[in-house]
Structure formats: C-alpha cells, structure tokens
Write a protein that holds these residues in place. Sequence first.
Motif, PDB file in Angstrom:
ATOM      1  N   PHE A 244      20.007  -9.901 -87.154  1.00 56.60           N
ATOM      2  CA  PHE A 244      19.493  -9.384 -88.504  1.00 56.60           C
ATOM      3  C   PHE A 244      19.761  -8.047 -88.549  1.00 56.60           C
ATOM      4  CE2 PHE A 244      16.177 -10.333 -85.332  1.00 56.60           C
ATOM      5  CZ  PHE A 244      15.611  -9.038 -85.121  1.00 56.60           C
ATOM      6  N   GLN A 245      19.537  -7.404 -89.925  1.00 59.01           N
ATOM      7  CA  GLN A 245      19.732  -6.193 -90.206  1.00 59.01           C
ATOM      8  C   GLN A 245      18.451  -5.464 -89.972  1.00 59.01           C
ATOM      9  OE1 GLN A 245      21.452  -5.305 -93.917  1.00 59.01           O
ATOM     10  NE2 GLN A 245      23.278  -6.802 -93.762  1.00 59.01           N
ATOM     11  N   GLU A 246      18.469  -4.075 -90.133  1.00 55.99           N
ATOM     12  CA  GLU A 246      17.282  -3.063 -89.861  1.00 55.99           C
ATOM     13  C   GLU A 246      16.075  -3.456 -90.855  1.00 55.99           C
ATOM     14  OE1 GLU A 246      18.476   0.742 -90.535  1.00 55.99           O
ATOM     15  OE2 GLU A 246      16.332   1.528 -90.305  1.00 55.99           O
ATOM     16  N   HIS A 247      14.824  -3.309 -90.389  1.00 57.52           N
ATOM     17  CA  HIS A 247      13.853  -3.531 -91.359  1.00 57.52           C
ATOM     18  C   HIS A 247      13.672  -2.183 -92.075  1.00 57.52           C
ATOM     19  CE1 HIS A 247      11.636  -0.566 -88.628  1.00 57.52           C
ATOM     20  NE2 HIS A 247      12.112  -1.224 -87.691  1.00 57.52           N
ATOM     21  N   ASN A 248      12.829  -2.272 -93.122  1.00 61.05           N
ATOM     22  CA  ASN A 248      12.647  -1.305 -94.208  1.00 61.05           C
ATOM     23  C   ASN A 248      11.397  -0.879 -94.468  1.00 61.05           C
ATOM     24  OD1 ASN A 248      12.093  -3.592 -95.585  1.00 61.05           O
ATOM     25  ND2 ASN A 248      13.134  -2.784 -97.443  1.00 61.05           N
ATOM     26  N   ASN A 249      10.431  -1.499 -93.598  1.00 57.19           N
ATOM     27  CA  ASN A 249       9.056  -1.212 -93.419  1.00 57.19           C
ATOM     28  C   ASN A 249       8.367  -1.234 -92.356  1.00 57.19           C
ATOM     29  OD1 ASN A 249       8.110  -1.126 -96.866  1.00 57.19           O
ATOM     30  ND2 ASN A 249       9.532  -2.540 -96.516  1.00 57.19           N
ATOM     31  N   PHE A 250       7.669  -0.417 -91.715  1.00 54.82           N
ATOM     32  CA  PHE A 250       6.729  -0.718 -90.702  1.00 54.82           C
ATOM     33  C   PHE A 250       5.623  -0.095 -90.700  1.00 54.82           C
ATOM     34  CE2 PHE A 250       8.571   3.341 -89.292  1.00 54.82           C
ATOM     35  CZ  PHE A 250       7.670   3.848 -88.692  1.00 54.82           C
ATOM     36  N   ASP A 251       4.469  -0.500 -89.987  1.00 57.73           N
ATOM     37  CA  ASP A 251       3.224   0.201 -89.879  1.00 57.73           C
ATOM     38  C   ASP A 251       2.655  -0.321 -88.318  1.00 57.73           C
ATOM     39  OD1 ASP A 251       0.983   1.860 -90.331  1.00 57.73           O
ATOM     40  OD2 ASP A 251       1.228   1.495 -92.541  1.00 57.73           O
ATOM     41  N   PHE A 252       1.385   0.264 -88.041  1.00 58.28           N
ATOM     42  CA  PHE A 252       0.525  -0.099 -86.870  1.00 58.28           C
ATOM     43  C   PHE A 252      -0.644   0.354 -87.010  1.00 58.28           C
ATOM     44  CE2 PHE A 252       2.791   3.887 -87.342  1.00 58.28           C
ATOM     45  CZ  PHE A 252       1.792   4.851 -87.426  1.00 58.28           C
ATOM     46  N   PHE A 253      -1.574  -0.347 -85.934  1.00 57.74           N
ATOM     47  CA  PHE A 253      -2.968  -0.290 -85.874  1.00 57.74           C
ATOM     48  C   PHE A 253      -3.472  -0.246 -84.696  1.00 57.74           C
ATOM     49  CE2 PHE A 253      -2.083  -4.981 -86.465  1.00 57.74           C
ATOM     50  CZ  PHE A 253      -2.946  -5.459 -85.344  1.00 57.74           C
ATOM     51  N   GLY A 254      -4.622   0.247 -84.389  1.00 61.82           N
ATOM     52  CA  GLY A 254      -5.293   0.219 -83.130  1.00 61.82           C
ATOM     53  C   GLY A 254      -6.170  -1.176 -82.994  1.00 61.82           C
TER      54      GLY A 254
ATOM     55  N   GLN B 194      -4.301   2.486 -89.009  1.00 63.25           N
ATOM     56  CA  GLN B 194      -5.548   1.726 -89.145  1.00 63.25           C
ATOM     57  C   GLN B 194      -5.964   1.115 -87.975  1.00 63.25           C
ATOM     58  OE1 GLN B 194      -6.619   1.644 -92.379  1.00 63.25           O
ATOM     59  NE2 GLN B 194      -4.941   2.968 -92.888  1.00 63.25           N
ATOM     60  N   VAL B 195      -7.271   0.653 -88.114  1.00 60.41           N
ATOM     61  CA  VAL B 195      -8.163   0.158 -86.824  1.00 60.41           C
ATOM     62  C   VAL B 195      -8.431  -1.320 -87.094  1.00 60.41           C
ATOM     63  CG1 VAL B 195     -10.100   0.346 -85.503  1.00 60.41           C
ATOM     64  CG2 VAL B 195      -8.985   2.428 -86.209  1.00 60.41           C
ATOM     65  N   ALA B 196      -8.283  -2.299 -86.289  1.00 60.68           N
ATOM     66  CA  ALA B 196      -8.717  -3.711 -86.556  1.00 60.68           C
ATOM     67  C   ALA B 196     -10.107  -3.765 -86.657  1.00 60.68           C
ATOM     68  CB  ALA B 196      -8.074  -4.463 -85.083  1.00 60.68           C
ATOM     69  N   SER B 197     -10.301  -5.090 -87.339  1.00 58.38           N
ATOM     70  CA  SER B 197     -11.668  -5.634 -87.758  1.00 58.38           C
ATOM     71  C   SER B 197     -11.692  -7.118 -87.426  1.00 58.38           C
ATOM     72  CB  SER B 197     -12.080  -5.154 -89.018  1.00 58.38           C
ATOM     73  OG  SER B 197     -11.224  -5.649 -89.887  1.00 58.38           O
ATOM     74  N   SER B 198     -12.733  -7.564 -87.543  1.00 62.83           N
ATOM     75  CA  SER B 198     -12.921  -9.071 -87.420  1.00 62.83           C
ATOM     76  C   SER B 198     -12.679  -9.808 -88.602  1.00 62.83           C
ATOM     77  CB  SER B 198     -14.378  -9.370 -86.914  1.00 62.83           C
ATOM     78  OG  SER B 198     -14.523  -8.706 -85.570  1.00 62.83           O
ATOM     79  N   TYR B 199     -11.939 -11.048 -88.669  1.00 64.35           N
ATOM     80  CA  TYR B 199     -11.823 -12.049 -89.696  1.00 64.35           C
ATOM     81  C   TYR B 199     -11.653 -13.241 -88.961  1.00 64.35           C
ATOM     82  CZ  TYR B 199      -6.863 -12.142 -89.001  1.00 64.35           C
ATOM     83  OH  TYR B 199      -5.430 -12.522 -88.319  1.00 64.35           O
ATOM     84  N   CYS B 200     -11.778 -14.307 -89.878  1.00 61.30           N
ATOM     85  CA  CYS B 200     -11.453 -15.504 -89.439  1.00 61.30           C
ATOM     86  C   CYS B 200     -10.593 -16.224 -90.363  1.00 61.30           C
ATOM     87  CB  CYS B 200     -13.020 -16.435 -89.441  1.00 61.30           C
ATOM     88  SG  CYS B 200     -14.287 -15.819 -88.325  1.00 61.30           S
TER      89      CYS B 200
END
Length: 272
Positions: A179-189, A20-26
């Motif tokens: 802590f143990q391994e995470h079970n979810n991940f994602d990323f964005f530009g 995903q790509v970032a956008s503006s928010y407040c």
Amino acid sequence: MSYKLAVALVLTAASLASAQVASSYCDASSGICFQGYKDPTLDMTIGVVLPPDSTPASNEYIVNFVVPVSYGWTGISMGGQMSNSLLFTMWPYNSQIMLGPRWTNDYVLPLPYAGPEITLLPASKVNSTHINAIFRCQNCTVWEGGSLGSGNLDGTAVLAYVASTDVGVEDPSDIDSSFQEHNNFDFFGLDLSQAHSASYSKYIGGGSTTSAPSGPSSTTVPPSTTSTAPQGTQTAYGQCGGTGYTGPTVCASGFTCVAVSPPYYSQCQPSK
C-alpha cells in the motif's frame, strides 16, 4: 505493480505537544469496556483492554479499532512509532475485515509479521459507514525490538494510529497487500494500569474469523538481526526514555535522545 513505500511515523516534538490521553469507554455492540481514545477529526476510535495482572504476565489483549469504511487503509502502532513496533493494518474488502500484524525495522513498507495470533470477535462488523474491529491478539505484548509499555503492563504506553483517507491498498482481497504512504497520523498516551479488566475472560468468549500473516507462525519472538547499533545503544527513532521505560537510553551516533512527550516518551532523533 509499483508502489510508494509507507514512510515515517516519526513523533516530532511539535506534533506530540497535542498528544491525547486515553479514557474509559464501552463498545455498544459487544459490551466490552476499553481504555482508549476517540479522534473526533479522523472519526477513529482505538481502545485496549488487558487481562487482570498475573505472574507471569499475560501476553495478550483485546483491541477495538473503529474507522470510516471509506478510508483506503488504517493502522495502529502498539509501540508508538513505525519501526521496531508491532503494527496492525486494516481495510475492508466486500463485507470482510482485512486485518493483520506487520513489522519493519525502517521507514519502509511494513511486512506481515509471524508470531501474533489475531482473532476477530463476533461483534466485529462492516456496515455502510464504519468498520468496527474487535480483536484478541495473543503473543502480542513483546515483539522484535520492543514491547507494550516498554515491558511494564502497569506503566504507560504511547499508541499511534494512521490513516490513508483517499488511497486504497493495491489488492484489497490480499491481507498481505502492499500500500501507499498514509496521509494522516496521531497518537495518545495509555495508562496500562487502568486497562486491566476482571471481565476479560468473558470478553474473549466466542472468537470467529482468524487472520494471520503469510509464512510460518511462531509462538516465540524471533531474535533481532536487523539492528546495527551496539548493544545498549538505541537505534534511530527508537524509544530512549519515558515513564516505565527500561531499555537503552543512549542513541546511535548522529542521534540524540529527545523528550518529545514528557514524561511519557523520549525518542532518538537526528542531532542538530
């Protein structure tokens, strides 16, 4: 007490296709406006705001991290991967936000990282449904093995985020807990040129709780002593290309530079 090591945040070509790509928010509680991404599936929000461009460039920014309070622990990678990146881990303890910087040079449990100075801003809170952390991070644009936007604060960065939705940390009262391994991940530009704000000085007013890693603090980034790759050669799973990237483009033996999120990000992955 034994634990399972936190393992790879490896950005594969298949998973990056959905980046995903970032956008503006407040943020309503603080009035701070960010460039970031709201994940509707994991119900997580990650945002960043930087000071205005300056010479020399500033070494700080403000991060907004909103996650469900029911999650065991969550994290952000400012370098888009697990190894050789500045990481933030977070979980709730009673009504407190347990937040600290970590770092690792391999796909193992990241350890507390001295150098970054984190200050939770007053609007940060834990309620019955969510943690809303708004924190200033100083000495945070450069770290051992990397930098935000590959050193270009008007370039493009890939930020990753992780969540352990069902397993908590071993000792939630200890900011340095394993802590143990995470079970979810994602990323964005993230287009860093859009993340600078003329209101930054107003945003940082009135910091509250400060959390820091164990061990002595430092105002300089420690020299790397962990890489075994020759100078000018990128290590396994390190960044080797992408928009604004100026680091090594040749991978260590047995690895090939793969454009996993063109044009933003290329990574050293095992040769087939």
